[in-house]
Motif scaffolding. Sequence first.
Motif, PDB file in Angstrom:
ATOM      1  N   UNK A   1      -1.079  -3.950 -29.390  1.00 55.95           N
ATOM      2  CA  UNK A   1      -0.476  -3.222 -28.284  1.00 55.95           C
ATOM      3  C   UNK A   1      -1.345  -3.266 -27.044  1.00 55.95           C
ATOM      4  N   UNK A   2      -1.984  -4.410 -26.820  1.00 54.17           N
ATOM      5  CA  UNK A   2      -2.940  -4.542 -25.719  1.00 54.17           C
ATOM      6  C   UNK A   2      -2.222  -4.856 -24.408  1.00 54.17           C
ATOM      7  N   UNK A   3      -2.662  -4.218 -23.341  1.00 44.64           N
ATOM      8  CA  UNK A   3      -2.120  -4.470 -22.004  1.00 44.64           C
ATOM      9  C   UNK A   3      -3.128  -5.337 -21.255  1.00 44.64           C
ATOM     10  N   UNK A   4      -2.848  -6.631 -21.178  1.00 44.69           N
ATOM     11  CA  UNK A   4      -3.823  -7.545 -20.581  1.00 44.69           C
ATOM     12  C   UNK A   4      -3.862  -7.485 -19.059  1.00 44.69           C
ATOM     13  N   UNK A   5      -3.017  -6.653 -18.462  1.00 40.29           N
ATOM     14  CA  UNK A   5      -3.135  -6.451 -17.018  1.00 40.29           C
ATOM     15  C   UNK A   5      -4.302  -5.524 -16.685  1.00 40.29           C
ATOM     16  N   UNK A   6      -4.794  -4.816 -17.704  1.00 37.11           N
ATOM     17  CA  UNK A   6      -5.949  -3.944 -17.514  1.00 37.11           C
ATOM     18  C   UNK A   6      -7.230  -4.774 -17.532  1.00 37.11           C
TER      19      UNK A   6
END
Length: 206
Positions: free
Chosen positions: A155-160
């Motif tokens: 559930x990683x948000x790679x925009x962070x």
Amino acid sequence: MGGVTTVGDRADRADRVPKQDRSRATRQRLLEAAVACLAEHGWAGSTVSVVAERAGVSRGAAQHHFPTREDLFTAAVEYVAEERSTALRTLFPEGAADRRAVVSALVDLYTGPLFRAALHLWVAASNEDQLRPRVTELEARVGRETHRIAVDLLGADESEPGVRETVQGLLDMARGLGLANLLTDDTARRDRVVAQWAGLLGEVLD
């Protein structure tokens, strides 16, 4: 007449379906045998003849499906990688709340016969000009797919900022644990590292 189906046509179609099934089964046996041979005997000991014998098919049948040795082994590692990716997604069809379980499953990708086979292929590619570009392309494709799966399951948000690098670091760490496991049973240390990484991911991703 063009619209008339003869008995012979029906017989041909009926015969064709089993032949297609047999062909697929033969191809799968060859791919699985190739990975097993590569993991057990390395590149030097894994010839088309050895693989064909292990798969229970003739050398001619093997070469019908895979004209060259390079064709056979790159296809074999890609096939099993795809199977493992499917199995990994099946383990967590809705994603997984338990990050430790996800990290452990990702690490397991690098501790089985597939990783051992892939490693032999990488070593061979470093010395075989004909094999190198194919293995480089294959590794890039498998790496991208594994990264996508890891992002989805975590559930990683790679925009962070830093998240993409953290996920890639996890996969690099998993590969390192796989290398360590080739020589000795590294289970105890691996369990501690998995627990630590699960905690670190919680700090970064939450």
